[in-house]
Write an enzyme that holds these catalytic residues in place. Structure first.
Site, PDB file in Angstrom:
ATOM      1  N   PRO A   2       0.833  -1.197   0.000  1.00 54.34           N
ATOM      2  CA  PRO A   2       0.000   0.000   0.000  1.00 54.34           C
ATOM      3  C   PRO A   2       0.873   1.254   0.000  1.00 54.34           C
ATOM      4  CG  PRO A   2      -0.774  -1.586   1.629  1.00 54.34           C
ATOM      5  CD  PRO A   2       0.556  -2.078   1.135  1.00 54.34           C
ATOM      6  N   GLU A   3       0.566   2.184  -0.890  1.00 48.12           N
ATOM      7  CA  GLU A   3       1.296   3.434  -0.963  1.00 48.12           C
ATOM      8  C   GLU A   3       0.456   4.517  -0.288  1.00 48.12           C
ATOM      9  OE1 GLU A   3       2.907   3.938  -4.967  1.00 48.12           O
ATOM     10  OE2 GLU A   3       2.974   1.776  -5.203  1.00 48.12           O
TER      11      GLU A   3
END
Length: 276
Positions: A2-3
């Site tokens: 996840p960014e």
């Protein structure tokens, strides 16, 4: 992994589910998820009330009563979900926060890479991984002159440089491929050799892409789900990531995929100029 847009989406969906709840008991099924002595952390969390959730870069900061903050990094595949306390435990659930209203927050992580660190509120930048991070996109600290100055000092290629969380935090493999394509910069370019006008395009692309991806609740290309169990929406906007072997949306050239510092990297060999 996840960014920043995905972690912000988790924050926005998780906060209303748990804010105001008081922790009755913490059960740790996989102690390595917790930094330090997991039992002592679990005991310290008992009877603490969740005041809200903040975020910096890819870190969630769960604010608790008595000036405590649980800093959570989801790493590759970490997820949170709220369940009834008697819900059968799933295989990859490693930590449970049982609340006084009979609900429970479960942390699920297939790879077990995620980490939680309990610290005194206000010390996050001194005592956790946040201390190594640079500014976020769209923040007052992340200016064009700042990015230009940082890149002028870098000898590693541009892809590796902007993946460096100490320069700008929150960008990962997906969004770096996208912003380099948008900026017409080859991922193997030398940062100091990129013309100033292209650095400005890159700067604008970073800000716009992170903003747009956040508005669309992040990107789901593998396993990302928010706290409501919903997928993101930005994957439908991806121009190059995941499209190797297809035509470039801009010029029609077949997109190529290479390894850059061990990371799969998709780009257009015609549109994206190599600056050396």
């Amino acid at each position: 992994m996840p960014e920043m847009p995905e972690v912000e989406t988790v924050r926005r969906t998780l906060e209303p589910l748990i804010k105001g709840k008081t922790i009755k008991k913490v059960t740790v099924w996989y102690p390595k998820i917790i930094m330090g002595d997991s039992q002592k952390v679990a005991d310290r969390l008992q009877n603490k009330t969740i005041l809200g959730i903040d975020r910096y870069g890819k870190y969630l900061l769960i604010r608790l009563s008595d000036d405590l903050t649980l800093v959570s990094h989801l790493r590759m595949e970490g997820k949170y979900r709220l369940v009834a306390k008697d819900t059968p435990k799933q295989k990859h659930e490693h930590v449970q926060f049982l609340f006084d209203d009979g609900t429970a927050l479960r942390y699920d992580d297939v790879r077990k890479f995620g980490r939680m660190h309990l610290v005194e509120t206000g010390t996050e930048r001194q005592t956790t991984g946040i201390r190594h991070l640079g500014p976020e996109p769209n923040s007052s600290e992340f200016t064009f002159n700042y990015l230009k100055g940082q890149l002028a000092k870098k000898k590693k290629n541009i892809k590796t440089s902007i993946l460096d969380q100490s320069i700008v935090c929150g960008l990962g493999n997906i969004y770096v491929d996208e912003v380099l394509w948008q900026s017409k910069i080859h991922p193997l370019s030398t940062p100091a050799k990129i013309p100033v006008k292209q650095v400005k395009v890159l700067y604008d692309s970073i800000n716009a892409t992170i903003e747009n991806a956040t508005e669309l609740r992040g990107t789901t290309v593998h396993t990302f789900l928010d706290a409501d169990g919903m997928m993101g929406g930005y994957q439908d906007r991806l121009q190059v990531y995941g499209h190797a072997g297809q035509e470039c949306p801009r010029c029609g050239t077949i997109l190529e995929k290479i390894k850059v510092n061990g990371r799969g990297t998709t780009f257009c060999p015609h549109c994206q100029v190599v600056y050396k």
